[in-house]
Scaffold this active site. Structure first.
Site, PDB file in Angstrom:
ATOM      1  N   MET A 124      46.213  25.258  29.214  1.00 52.11           N
ATOM      2  CA  MET A 124      47.553  25.519  29.745  1.00 52.11           C
ATOM      3  C   MET A 124      48.515  25.771  28.594  1.00 52.11           C
ATOM      4  O   MET A 124      48.486  25.054  27.580  1.00 52.11           O
ATOM      5  CB  MET A 124      48.039  24.340  30.590  1.00 52.11           C
ATOM      6  CG  MET A 124      49.467  24.496  31.104  1.00 52.11           C
ATOM      7  SD  MET A 124      50.023  23.100  32.104  1.00 52.11           S
ATOM      8  CE  MET A 124      49.198  23.469  33.630  1.00 52.11           C
ATOM      9  N   TRP A 155      58.534  21.857  43.156  1.00 56.39           N
ATOM     10  CA  TRP A 155      57.216  21.625  42.581  1.00 56.39           C
ATOM     11  C   TRP A 155      56.379  20.667  43.424  1.00 56.39           C
ATOM     12  O   TRP A 155      56.872  19.634  43.873  1.00 56.39           O
ATOM     13  CB  TRP A 155      57.365  21.065  41.171  1.00 56.39           C
ATOM     14  CG  TRP A 155      56.050  20.809  40.489  1.00 56.39           C
ATOM     15  CD1 TRP A 155      55.338  21.687  39.743  1.00 56.39           C
ATOM     16  CD2 TRP A 155      55.318  19.590  40.505  1.00 56.39           C
ATOM     17  NE1 TRP A 155      54.173  21.088  39.300  1.00 56.39           N
ATOM     18  CE2 TRP A 155      54.142  19.796  39.754  1.00 56.39           C
ATOM     19  CE3 TRP A 155      55.537  18.328  41.094  1.00 56.39           C
ATOM     20  CZ2 TRP A 155      53.194  18.796  39.559  1.00 56.39           C
ATOM     21  CZ3 TRP A 155      54.588  17.334  40.909  1.00 56.39           C
ATOM     22  CH2 TRP A 155      53.434  17.578  40.144  1.00 56.39           C
ATOM     23  N   ARG A 158      59.331  21.956  32.143  1.00 59.28           N
ATOM     24  CA  ARG A 158      59.404  22.284  33.568  1.00 59.28           C
ATOM     25  C   ARG A 158      60.597  23.203  33.824  1.00 59.28           C
ATOM     26  O   ARG A 158      61.688  23.009  33.287  1.00 59.28           O
ATOM     27  CB  ARG A 158      59.531  21.017  34.411  1.00 59.28           C
ATOM     28  CG  ARG A 158      59.690  21.282  35.900  1.00 59.28           C
ATOM     29  CD  ARG A 158      59.376  20.069  36.728  1.00 59.28           C
ATOM     30  NE  ARG A 158      57.949  19.770  36.660  1.00 59.28           N
ATOM     31  CZ  ARG A 158      57.415  18.610  37.040  1.00 59.28           C
ATOM     32  NH1 ARG A 158      58.200  17.636  37.487  1.00 59.28           N
ATOM     33  NH2 ARG A 158      56.118  18.411  36.952  1.00 59.28           N
ATOM     34  N   ASP A 201      48.291  30.631  38.393  1.00 59.13           N
ATOM     35  CA  ASP A 201      49.510  30.366  37.643  1.00 59.13           C
ATOM     36  C   ASP A 201      49.450  31.143  36.334  1.00 59.13           C
ATOM     37  O   ASP A 201      48.373  31.362  35.760  1.00 59.13           O
ATOM     38  CB  ASP A 201      49.640  28.873  37.353  1.00 59.13           C
ATOM     39  CG  ASP A 201      49.942  28.063  38.613  1.00 59.13           C
ATOM     40  OD1 ASP A 201      50.347  28.676  39.627  1.00 59.13           O
ATOM     41  OD2 ASP A 201      49.748  26.831  38.587  1.00 59.13           O
ATOM     42  N   ASP A 228      50.402  30.349  33.399  1.00 65.80           N
ATOM     43  CA  ASP A 228      50.212  29.569  32.170  1.00 65.80           C
ATOM     44  C   ASP A 228      48.797  29.015  32.030  1.00 65.80           C
ATOM     45  O   ASP A 228      48.545  28.175  31.159  1.00 65.80           O
ATOM     46  CB  ASP A 228      51.227  28.428  32.096  1.00 65.80           C
ATOM     47  CG  ASP A 228      51.188  27.525  33.319  1.00 65.80           C
ATOM     48  OD1 ASP A 228      50.314  27.727  34.194  1.00 65.80           O
ATOM     49  OD2 ASP A 228      52.024  26.610  33.410  1.00 65.80           O
ATOM     50  N   ASP A 284      49.517  23.018  47.116  1.00 65.59           N
ATOM     51  CA  ASP A 284      48.076  23.144  46.903  1.00 65.59           C
ATOM     52  C   ASP A 284      47.293  22.121  47.734  1.00 65.59           C
ATOM     53  O   ASP A 284      46.188  22.403  48.210  1.00 65.59           O
ATOM     54  CB  ASP A 284      47.737  23.026  45.417  1.00 65.59           C
ATOM     55  CG  ASP A 284      48.416  21.850  44.747  1.00 65.59           C
ATOM     56  OD1 ASP A 284      49.203  21.164  45.416  1.00 65.59           O
ATOM     57  OD2 ASP A 284      48.158  21.611  43.554  1.00 65.59           O
TER      58      ASP A 284
END
Length: 383
Positions: free
Chosen positions: A319, A289, A324, A227, A229, A293
């Protein structure tokens, strides 16, 4: 009587002188004959060489023979030299061909590079620009590619980032990760997989796209999925592949630097090409979302593999705080899908991937791949 003896003595002296002259003459004849034979051999070889070249019409170049000046005398002698062809020279006397020596093969890169720093200070308060990041990384080549100049890495790594509307985060990610990866002696390329449009985000499908497109660009055998971030806080968290699928981001600050649950595989993960194909890549049907995973974790365990992780003190991440994203709301179907991984993983994955490639653009620090990946199917109506 005296005169008679004197005459005999003179006669003997004359005969002796005559014999000496004769001996001298014989010696001189032998020496001249030896020199004559050498000179004769010289001219005969020279003429043969010239005749040979002329008979071929274009001299030494046309005949395919090379003529070298070769001294037949002893090493310290000064006798004349003659022209000889390369075939007539003894191996030790042939001149070396003029060729560039092949470079020595590089040694393998060390498993633990010597230039690692360890724990890093990660902050996001300072202003970050692409110009600054470029100046910090002069050895990175177009497309975000880098290869260690002094050793041979075991893996060729493609780092794949699913992306949409995160330009500011990308600057920080590149600012921190390029120096980390170079210190780790990684042979890598960075690929930003940009989902065009404003339809629902699909992280796992973008990762499948990144895998496919990266292989068009290089012979990668290791894939890190990150990701944009998430920044590692320790450069000893080595970004390459392992004997088992790797979960790198095991201790995020947002989770109190703890693994949220045993089956967590989110944030940053890595699989070799062989491992990725064994699980049929990632699922394409997780729109919005969450859930993908966990599906990937299920695929790994169902195929007889185990997730490997770094030490919790090394696998720490910060992070970049953000709201969002729009059109990335939690997927209400994710829990049902996770329970059916065993039934869906063979038909839903890299083998069923469809998308439309819109643009590939190579910047200095990364390769941007813009794609259209479609829309989620309509949800079933509940009556």
């Amino acid at each position: 009587m005296t005169r008679l003896m004197l005459g005999r003595t003179l006669e003997r002296i004359c005969k002796g002188v005559l014999l000496l002259c004769l001996l001298h003459f014989l010696i001189m004849m032998i020496l001249y004959f030896d020199v004559y034979t050498q000179r004769f051999d010289l001219f005969s070889r020279f003429n043969n060489g010239r005749n040979g070249s002329r008979s071929n019409g274009s001299g030494a170049a046309g005949s395919g023979h090379h003529y070298y000046l070769y001294n037949l005398s002893r090493p310290n002698a000064t006798s004349p030299s003659y022209l000889a062809t390369g075939e007539q020279l003894p191996p030790s006397a042939k001149p070396e061909t003029n060729h560039t020596p092949s470079p020595k093969p590089l040694p393998p890169c060390p498993e633990i590079p010597s230039g690692l720093v360890g724990r890093l200070l990660i902050e996001f308060s300072s202003q970050m620009t692409m110009e600054r990041v470029q100046k910090e990384n002069p050895n990175v080549t177009e497309g975000g590619r880098y290869t260690p100049p002094d050793c041979r890495p075991r893996w060729k790594v493609a780092i794949i980032i699913p992306f949409r509307h995160r330009d500011n985060h990308l600057k920080y990610w590149l600012h921190y990760l390029h120096p980390i990866l170079r210190r780790q002696r990684i042979d890598y390329g960075i690929y930003i997989i940009n989902q065009l449009g404003e339809d629902t985000f699909n992280r796992a499908k973008l990762l499948n796209v990144g895998y496919t497109e990266a292989l068009k660009d290089g012979e990668y055998d290791c894939f890190i999925f990150s990701d944009v971030d998430l920044i590692p806080m320790d450069d000893r968290n080595l970004y390459h592949c392992y004997d088992q699928p790797r979960h790198f981001a095991i201790a995020m600050d947002k989770f109190g630097f703890r693994l949220p649950y045993a089956g967590y595989f989110g944030g940053v993960s890595g699989l070799s090409k062989k491992q990725f194909l064994k699980i049929n890549g990632f699922p394409n049907e997780y729109w919005g979302w969450g859930g993908e995973d966990d599906d990937i974790y299920n695929r790994i365990t169902l195929n007889g593999m185990k997730v490997s992780r770094p030490d919790v003190r090394i696998g720490r991440y910060r992070m970049i705080k953000h709201e969002r994203d729009k059109h990335n709301e939690p997927n209400p179907q994710r829990f049902n899908k996770i329970q059916n991984t065993k039934n869906t993983m063979k038909r839903d994955g890299i083998s069923s991937l469809t998308y439309r490639l819109v643009q590939v653009k190579r910047f200095l620090l990364y390769t941007n791949i813009s794609v259209e990946i479609g829309k989620p199917p309509p949800r079933p109506f509940k009556g």
